[in-house]
Scaffold this motif. Structure first.
Motif, PDB file in Angstrom:
ATOM      1  N   GLN A 118      -7.292  56.734 -44.711  1.00 36.46           N
ATOM      2  CA  GLN A 118      -7.007  55.431 -44.101  1.00 36.46           C
ATOM      3  C   GLN A 118      -7.635  54.395 -44.784  1.00 36.46           C
ATOM      4  OE1 GLN A 118      -4.523  55.043 -41.808  1.00 36.46           O
ATOM      5  NE2 GLN A 118      -3.926  56.788 -42.559  1.00 36.46           N
ATOM      6  N   PHE A 119      -8.548  54.350 -45.566  1.00 33.36           N
ATOM      7  CA  PHE A 119      -9.134  53.256 -46.136  1.00 33.36           C
ATOM      8  C   PHE A 119      -9.636  52.234 -45.268  1.00 33.36           C
ATOM      9  CE2 PHE A 119      -6.257  55.464 -48.932  1.00 33.36           C
ATOM     10  CZ  PHE A 119      -6.843  55.521 -50.148  1.00 33.36           C
ATOM     11  N   ALA A 120     -10.305  52.281 -44.524  1.00 34.33           N
ATOM     12  CA  ALA A 120     -10.828  51.482 -43.304  1.00 34.33           C
ATOM     13  C   ALA A 120     -11.929  50.494 -43.703  1.00 34.33           C
ATOM     14  CB  ALA A 120     -11.370  52.217 -41.986  1.00 34.33           C
ATOM     15  N   VAL A 121     -11.502  49.262 -43.279  1.00 31.73           N
ATOM     16  CA  VAL A 121     -12.670  48.119 -43.521  1.00 31.73           C
ATOM     17  C   VAL A 121     -12.959  47.598 -42.052  1.00 31.73           C
ATOM     18  CG1 VAL A 121     -11.686  47.636 -45.662  1.00 31.73           C
ATOM     19  CG2 VAL A 121     -10.984  46.300 -43.947  1.00 31.73           C
ATOM     20  N   VAL A 122     -14.239  47.006 -42.013  1.00 37.61           N
ATOM     21  CA  VAL A 122     -14.659  46.084 -40.819  1.00 37.61           C
ATOM     22  C   VAL A 122     -15.249  45.005 -41.180  1.00 37.61           C
ATOM     23  CG1 VAL A 122     -15.985  46.081 -38.499  1.00 37.61           C
ATOM     24  CG2 VAL A 122     -15.001  48.344 -39.568  1.00 37.61           C
ATOM     25  N   VAL A 123     -14.861  43.952 -40.719  1.00 38.88           N
ATOM     26  CA  VAL A 123     -15.382  42.552 -40.705  1.00 38.88           C
ATOM     27  C   VAL A 123     -15.854  41.954 -39.445  1.00 38.88           C
ATOM     28  CG1 VAL A 123     -14.417  41.845 -43.149  1.00 38.88           C
ATOM     29  CG2 VAL A 123     -13.210  41.380 -40.950  1.00 38.88           C
ATOM     30  N   GLY A 124     -17.106  41.242 -39.575  1.00 43.43           N
ATOM     31  CA  GLY A 124     -17.589  40.815 -38.133  1.00 43.43           C
ATOM     32  C   GLY A 124     -18.258  39.339 -38.359  1.00 43.43           C
ATOM     33  N   ALA A 125     -18.170  38.554 -37.256  1.00 43.42           N
ATOM     34  CA  ALA A 125     -18.708  37.569 -37.344  1.00 43.42           C
ATOM     35  C   ALA A 125     -19.524  37.011 -35.806  1.00 43.42           C
ATOM     36  CB  ALA A 125     -17.819  36.266 -37.842  1.00 43.42           C
ATOM     37  N   GLY A 126     -20.323  36.297 -35.810  1.00 41.87           N
ATOM     38  CA  GLY A 126     -21.014  35.892 -34.521  1.00 41.87           C
ATOM     39  C   GLY A 126     -21.353  37.225 -34.024  1.00 41.87           C
ATOM     40  N   THR A 127     -21.102  37.597 -32.585  1.00 41.31           N
ATOM     41  CA  THR A 127     -21.733  38.728 -31.888  1.00 41.31           C
ATOM     42  C   THR A 127     -20.843  40.042 -32.426  1.00 41.31           C
ATOM     43  OG1 THR A 127     -20.013  38.251 -30.086  1.00 41.31           O
ATOM     44  CG2 THR A 127     -22.353  37.467 -29.820  1.00 41.31           C
ATOM     45  N   GLY A 128     -19.923  39.841 -33.165  1.00 41.98           N
ATOM     46  CA  GLY A 128     -19.201  40.986 -33.771  1.00 41.98           C
ATOM     47  C   GLY A 128     -19.866  41.559 -35.066  1.00 41.98           C
ATOM     48  N   PHE A 187     -21.946  37.528 -45.881  1.00 44.13           N
ATOM     49  CA  PHE A 187     -21.399  36.413 -46.849  1.00 44.13           C
ATOM     50  C   PHE A 187     -21.606  35.190 -45.955  1.00 44.13           C
ATOM     51  CE2 PHE A 187     -19.164  39.948 -48.664  1.00 44.13           C
ATOM     52  CZ  PHE A 187     -19.211  39.822 -49.825  1.00 44.13           C
ATOM     53  N   PRO A 188     -21.609  33.994 -46.542  1.00 41.56           N
ATOM     54  CA  PRO A 188     -21.636  32.705 -45.792  1.00 41.56           C
ATOM     55  C   PRO A 188     -20.255  32.849 -45.180  1.00 41.56           C
ATOM     56  CG  PRO A 188     -22.218  32.526 -48.137  1.00 41.56           C
ATOM     57  CD  PRO A 188     -22.021  33.779 -47.924  1.00 41.56           C
ATOM     58  N   HIS A 189     -20.179  31.935 -44.257  1.00 39.45           N
ATOM     59  CA  HIS A 189     -18.807  31.795 -43.500  1.00 39.45           C
ATOM     60  C   HIS A 189     -18.661  30.373 -42.947  1.00 39.45           C
ATOM     61  CE1 HIS A 189     -15.916  32.622 -39.977  1.00 39.45           C
ATOM     62  NE2 HIS A 189     -15.235  33.167 -41.164  1.00 39.45           N
ATOM     63  N   ARG A 190     -17.518  29.653 -43.179  1.00 37.59           N
ATOM     64  CA  ARG A 190     -17.358  28.105 -42.779  1.00 37.59           C
ATOM     65  C   ARG A 190     -17.434  28.066 -41.413  1.00 37.59           C
ATOM     66  NH1 ARG A 190     -11.687  25.966 -44.629  1.00 37.59           N
ATOM     67  NH2 ARG A 190     -12.404  24.355 -43.089  1.00 37.59           N
ATOM     68  N   TRP A 191     -17.010  29.096 -40.828  1.00 40.18           N
ATOM     69  CA  TRP A 191     -16.966  28.940 -39.243  1.00 40.18           C
ATOM     70  C   TRP A 191     -18.304  29.294 -38.523  1.00 40.18           C
ATOM     71  CZ3 TRP A 191     -12.503  25.975 -37.920  1.00 40.18           C
ATOM     72  CH2 TRP A 191     -11.512  26.035 -38.836  1.00 40.18           C
ATOM     73  N   THR A 192     -19.061  30.044 -38.893  1.00 36.60           N
ATOM     74  CA  THR A 192     -20.320  30.443 -38.270  1.00 36.60           C
ATOM     75  C   THR A 192     -21.523  30.352 -38.884  1.00 36.60           C
ATOM     76  OG1 THR A 192     -20.172  32.857 -39.158  1.00 36.60           O
ATOM     77  CG2 THR A 192     -19.141  32.477 -37.168  1.00 36.60           C
TER      78      THR A 192
END
Length: 129
Positions: free
Chosen positions: A3-13, A23-28
């Motif tokens: 299934q080649f799963a990936v997970v990305v998270g930002a903030g409390t995720g 990675f840096p992120h423009r929104w957080t």
């Protein structure tokens, strides 16, 4: 079929897993975390998941919906004889004090406008120059 799963998270995720890449992120301010192997299949799914995560923040700002965190999981299979994708599915874990109705409206909007999922759905020629 893998299934080649990936997970990305930002903030409390964001992920606290030791193997997660940050990675840096423009929104957080804290950036994003990525949990993924480095194969072509994973990178395709990562593009979709990353786009959805970014668009959650972008569209939430436009709809004035607060977002504390987002976690997007994307996966899908491939026919290993042709390496044709059998499709991509994604799940969004949205962490927000907004009402369930506002959250559903935001996620529906993101599914409608997210550029990478739209491009994959539409298909595109790819050629070597």
């Amino acid at each position: 079929m893998e299934q080649f799963a990936v997970v990305v998270g930002a903030g409390t995720g964001r992920s606290d897993q030791p193997g997660a890449v940050r990675f840096p992120h423009r929104w957080t301010d804290e950036g994003v975390t990525v949990e993924s192997d480095f194969t072509g299949a994973h990178l395709l799914h990562l593009a979709a998941a990353g786009c959805v995560l970014n668009d959650v923040y972008r569209e939430a700002a436009g709809l004035n919906i607060p977002v504390d965190g987002v976690r997007v999981t994307a996966s899908g299979g491939f026919d290993t004889t042709t390496w044709a994708s059998t499709g991509i599915t994604y799940r969004v874990d949205l962490r927000s004090p907004a009402s369930a109705e506002d959250q559903a409206r935001l996620l529906a909007r993101v599914d409608e406008v997210a550029e990478i999922p739209r491009a994959i759905r539409a298909g595109a020629p790819v050629q070597r120059l």
